[in-house]
Design a protein around this motif. Structure first.
Motif, PDB file in Angstrom:
ATOM      1  N   ASP A 164      81.564  24.735   8.467  1.00  0.00           N
ATOM      2  CA  ASP A 164      82.816  25.640   8.122  1.00  0.00           C
ATOM      3  C   ASP A 164      82.857  26.089   6.976  1.00  0.00           C
ATOM      4  O   ASP A 164      82.108  25.422   5.889  1.00  0.00           O
ATOM      5  CB  ASP A 164      84.208  24.549   8.177  1.00  0.00           C
ATOM      6  CG  ASP A 164      85.410  25.451   8.328  1.00  0.00           C
ATOM      7  OD1 ASP A 164      85.339  27.076   8.160  1.00  0.00           O
ATOM      8  OD2 ASP A 164      86.378  25.096   8.085  1.00  0.00           O
ATOM      9  N   ARG A 202      85.567  27.495   3.701  1.00  0.00           N
ATOM     10  CA  ARG A 202      87.015  27.407   3.490  1.00  0.00           C
ATOM     11  C   ARG A 202      87.297  27.890   2.331  1.00  0.00           C
ATOM     12  O   ARG A 202      86.763  27.660   1.411  1.00  0.00           O
ATOM     13  CB  ARG A 202      87.274  25.896   3.638  1.00  0.00           C
ATOM     14  CG  ARG A 202      87.355  25.240   4.799  1.00  0.00           C
ATOM     15  CD  ARG A 202      87.560  23.674   4.844  1.00  0.00           C
ATOM     16  NE  ARG A 202      87.373  22.890   6.138  1.00  0.00           N
ATOM     17  CZ  ARG A 202      87.559  21.753   6.175  1.00  0.00           C
ATOM     18  NH1 ARG A 202      87.496  20.816   5.045  1.00  0.00           N
ATOM     19  NH2 ARG A 202      87.064  21.089   7.204  1.00  0.00           N
ATOM     20  N   LYS A 229      91.380  26.883   3.840  1.00  0.00           N
ATOM     21  CA  LYS A 229      91.837  27.299   4.927  1.00  0.00           C
ATOM     22  C   LYS A 229      90.498  28.062   5.610  1.00  0.00           C
ATOM     23  O   LYS A 229      89.552  28.726   4.969  1.00  0.00           O
ATOM     24  CB  LYS A 229      92.453  28.691   4.865  1.00  0.00           C
ATOM     25  CG  LYS A 229      93.963  28.049   4.767  1.00  0.00           C
ATOM     26  CD  LYS A 229      95.047  29.222   4.632  1.00  0.00           C
ATOM     27  CE  LYS A 229      96.544  28.911   4.379  1.00  0.00           C
ATOM     28  NZ  LYS A 229      97.556  29.801   4.230  1.00  0.00           N
ATOM     29  N   SER A 230      90.057  27.597   6.698  1.00  0.00           N
ATOM     30  CA  SER A 230      88.746  28.269   7.468  1.00  0.00           C
ATOM     31  C   SER A 230      88.866  29.794   7.657  1.00  0.00           C
ATOM     32  O   SER A 230      89.774  30.416   7.999  1.00  0.00           O
ATOM     33  CB  SER A 230      88.622  27.600   8.863  1.00  0.00           C
ATOM     34  OG  SER A 230      87.294  28.085   9.334  1.00  0.00           O
TER      35      SER A 230
END
Length: 310
Positions: A57, A59, A63-64
């Motif tokens: 991921d 971020r 928040k992704s």
């Protein structure tokens, strides 16, 4: 500000990046180092949302951005390794084109073009076609394009490669100024260790897709705190002397050039008598033997087995 979590990129049977974990705080200049093929550019492509990871991921502020990269794209400026300009347009026309891509227009775009051309020292060349620019001028314009929309995060992939020292110094000073005056966050990759020494607060080192070290410059140097580096110079080194060094048990590493060889040994060992003996045995006349504290280049060589520019 931005974090990579177990970021992985696989191409067929090759993993270019393997579970990479990194973070960059707002206002930092962070260096990303690695020899050719280490996975730096692939990691940057995923970080900037230009390539989709196989797993893991990215971020932004926890928040992704993988499914919704728009928030990241609004705040990031990208300076790619290859020049990304239109040679048949002038500097000003390039700025205008890319400014519109960033959705700038009218008087706001005009003011920003004037400001950035002044920052990168190209105001007097604004009407000149880019094909007439030197390599250094193109690099500076490339950086200017990335700065047009006042990015919070500037990603620079070897921005000073292949240019003259004057242009290189100008670029380094510009990056330093942007960070100090505007608190711009910068991720900087380079093949020149002195650039990283000058600019970066923290450093990540990659090799073969893996993250192999991270920390401040002093943290990284502490990896060799139990060792010392000795530089040995001669008018011309011979293979016999290099072989004797490589076969000496108290020497941990040997890196040889035409006129200089660098060895790494435990800190407590006095190597001088042994080096004189080996030089006499190989009929070599030494010009200097200097012990020095470990540098980032020494640590990089220790970790990867290669110099940064290999």
């Amino acid at each position: 500000m931005i974090e990579l979590v177990d970021l992985t990129k696989k191409f067929k049977h090759n993993k270019a990046v393997k579970k990479l974990n990194m973070f960059i705080e707002k206002g930092e200049i962070v260096g990303l180092l690695g020899p050719n093929g280490a996975g730096k550019s692939t990691a940057i492509s995923m970080m900037s949302s230009l390539a989709e990871p196989t797993s893991g991921d990215v971020r932004l502020n926890n928040k992704s951005i993988l499914k919704n990269p728009a928030p990241l794209r609004k705040i990031v400026g990208m300076v790619p390794q290859e020049i990304a300009l239109y040679d048949d347009l002038t500097a000003e026309e390039n700025m205008r084109f890319f400014g519109r891509v960033y959705r700038l227009k009218g008087d706001a775009l005009k003011r920003k073009i004037d400001e950035v051309l002044d920052q990168i020292g190209l105001s007097d060349r604004r009407k000149q076609v880019v094909s007439k620019f030197s390599g250094g001028m193109k690099r500076r314009l490339n950086i200017g394009v990335a700065m047009l929309h006042e990015p919070e995060l500037l990603i620079m992939d070897e921005p000073a490669v292949g240019i003259d020292p004057q242009s290189r110094n100008y670029i380094l000073e510009t990056v330093k100024h942007l960070n100090e005056e505007r608190k711009m966050t910068v991720l900087y990759t380079s093949h020149y260790m002195e650039e990283v020494e000058f600019l970066c607060d923290r450093i990540y080192i990659m090799d073969q897709g893996n993250l192999i070290a991270s920390g401040t410059k002093e943290d990284i140097k502490q990896i060799l705190s139990a060792e010392k580096t000795i530089s040995i110079k001669a008018s011309r080194l011979n293979d016999h002397f290099i072989e004797l060094l490589q076969n000496t048990p108290t020497i941990n590493r040997v890196a040889a050039g035409d006129k200089e060889v660098t060895i790494t040994v435990p800190k407590e060992i006095n190597m001088f008598p042994k080096l004189i003996s080996l030089a006499e045995e190989s009929k070599l006349e030494l010009s200097s033997v200097d012990a020095k504290t470990p540098t980032l280049e020494d640590v990089f060589l220790h970790l990867t087995g290669r110099a940064l520019r290999d």
